[in-house]
Write a protein that holds these residues in place. Structure first.
Motif, PDB file in Angstrom:
ATOM      1  N   HIS A 197       0.866  -1.173   0.000  1.00  0.00           N
ATOM      2  CA  HIS A 197       0.000   0.000   0.000  1.00  0.00           C
ATOM      3  C   HIS A 197       0.903   1.223   0.000  1.00  0.00           C
ATOM      4  CE1 HIS A 197      -3.441   2.539   0.883  1.00  0.00           C
ATOM      5  NE2 HIS A 197      -2.716   3.126   1.810  1.00  0.00           N
ATOM      6  N   THR A 227       1.876  -3.699   4.020  1.00  0.00           N
ATOM      7  CA  THR A 227       0.870  -3.262   4.978  1.00  0.00           C
ATOM      8  C   THR A 227      -0.175  -4.343   5.237  1.00  0.00           C
ATOM      9  OG1 THR A 227       1.121  -1.024   4.075  1.00  0.00           O
ATOM     10  CG2 THR A 227      -0.828  -1.425   5.394  1.00  0.00           C
ATOM     11  N   TRP A 228      -0.595  -4.415   6.511  1.00  0.00           N
ATOM     12  CA  TRP A 228      -1.786  -5.194   6.854  1.00  0.00           C
ATOM     13  C   TRP A 228      -2.973  -4.254   6.708  1.00  0.00           C
ATOM     14  CZ3 TRP A 228      -1.957 -10.208   7.190  1.00  0.00           C
ATOM     15  CH2 TRP A 228      -0.847 -10.936   7.623  1.00  0.00           C
ATOM     16  N   ASN A 229      -3.884  -4.572   5.804  1.00  0.00           N
ATOM     17  CA  ASN A 229      -5.104  -3.806   5.593  1.00  0.00           C
ATOM     18  C   ASN A 229      -6.197  -4.557   6.345  1.00  0.00           C
ATOM     19  OD1 ASN A 229      -7.401  -2.551   4.617  1.00  0.00           O
ATOM     20  ND2 ASN A 229      -6.660  -2.458   2.514  1.00  0.00           N
ATOM     21  N   HIS A 233     -11.575   0.220  10.293  1.00  0.00           N
ATOM     22  CA  HIS A 233     -10.680   0.004   9.166  1.00  0.00           C
ATOM     23  C   HIS A 233      -9.316   0.555   9.574  1.00  0.00           C
ATOM     24  CE1 HIS A 233      -8.830   1.128   5.186  1.00  0.00           C
ATOM     25  NE2 HIS A 233      -8.887  -0.190   5.194  1.00  0.00           N
ATOM     26  N   LEU A 259      -4.848   0.394   8.780  1.00  0.00           N
ATOM     27  CA  LEU A 259      -3.666  -0.028   8.042  1.00  0.00           C
ATOM     28  C   LEU A 259      -2.509  -0.080   9.029  1.00  0.00           C
ATOM     29  CD1 LEU A 259      -3.965   2.221   4.843  1.00  0.00           C
ATOM     30  CD2 LEU A 259      -4.667  -0.167   5.103  1.00  0.00           C
ATOM     31  N   ASP A 273       1.611  -1.054   9.365  1.00  0.00           N
ATOM     32  CA  ASP A 273       2.878  -1.349   8.696  1.00  0.00           C
ATOM     33  C   ASP A 273       3.340  -2.740   9.142  1.00  0.00           C
ATOM     34  OD1 ASP A 273       5.768  -1.535   8.243  1.00  0.00           O
ATOM     35  OD2 ASP A 273       5.678   0.586   7.729  1.00  0.00           O
ATOM     36  N   LYS A 303      -3.248   4.073   9.562  1.00  0.00           N
ATOM     37  CA  LYS A 303      -4.597   4.622   9.435  1.00  0.00           C
ATOM     38  C   LYS A 303      -5.501   3.877  10.409  1.00  0.00           C
ATOM     39  CE  LYS A 303      -8.346   4.950   6.037  1.00  0.00           C
ATOM     40  NZ  LYS A 303      -8.728   4.649   4.665  1.00  0.00           N
TER      41      LYS A 303
END
Length: 169
Positions: free
Chosen positions: A125, A130-132, A144, A146, A148, A156
Motif C-alpha cells: 500500500h 501493509t496489513w489492511n 478500518h 492499516l 505497517d 490509518k
C-alpha cells in the motif's frame, strides 16, 4: 491460528504449489488474505500469486491440505485502484499480533466493544508492506486500519458504523 509465515511455508512446500511453480516459474506472491473469526475460531488463510494477467489463489485448510483456484485479472476503469505488486514475504508483524495492536488503539479511542472478526489482507500500500484490516466489533462497529507489517505502526485508523453502509430511501 496459523500465522502468515506458517501459511506461506506450508503452501510453498505443498505438492500443488511445487507443480504450480514448474508451470508458472515467474509467478510472484502479491497478497495474503486471512479471516480471523474469534467467535467460532474459524480461520481462513489464502495467498495470491500473479503470473501475467492471471491470479492464482492458494487456500490452506486446517488439515494442511492446499487448494488452488485460478482467476483472470480484472482491469479497473478507475485509476485510483491500486495495482497488484509483488510483496516481500519477510514480515515482522504477524497475524496473532494484529488483534492486540488494534485492541490497544481502540481502547485509546474510547471504543470498548469486543472484536469478533478481523479480515486481514497483507499487501503493498503506497509502497509499504501493509496489513489492511477490516475489524467487526459488537454494537455494529467496524474499524478500518492499516498497519505497517515491518514496524507495527498504525498508519490509518478509522471507526465506522454498519449503519453508515445502509442507504436511506
Amino acid at each position: 491460528m496459523a500465522n502468515f509465515k506458517e501459511t506461506y511455508d506450508k503452501i510453498n512446500e505443498s505438492k500443488a504449489f511445487q507443480q504450480f511453480k514448474q508451470d508458472h516459474p515467474d509467478a510472484k506472491i502479491v497478497a495474503g488474505f486471512f479471516i480471523l473469526d474469534f467467535q467460532s475460531n474459524d480461520t481462513k488463510s489464502t495467498l495470491d500469486y500473479m503470473d501475467g494477467e492471471k491470479v492464482f489463489t492458494f487456500q490452506l485448510f486446517d488439515d494442511g491440505g492446499v487448494a488452488i483456484k485460478e482467476d483472470k485479472l480484472i482491469e479497473s476503469k478507475s485509476s485510483d485502484q491500486p495495482k497488484l505488486t509483488p510483496i516481500e514475504p519477510n514480515i515482522k508483524v504477524e497475524l496473532d499480533e494484529l488483534k492486540s495492536i488494534i485492541g490497544t488503539r481502540k481502547l485509546d479511542e474510547g471504543i470498548n466493544a469486543t472484536i469478533n472478526k478481523i479480515i486481514a489482507v497483507l499487501q503493498n500500500h503506497e509502497g509499504k508492506l501493509t496489513w489492511n484490516l477490516t475489524c467487526m466489533l459488537d454494537q455494529l462497529i467496524i474499524i478500518h486500519a492499516l498497519i505497517d507489517a515491518k514496524t507495527g505502526e498504525i498508519v490509518k485508523f478509522e471507526r465506522k458504523n454498519m449503519m453508515d453502509f445502509i442507504k436511506k430511501k
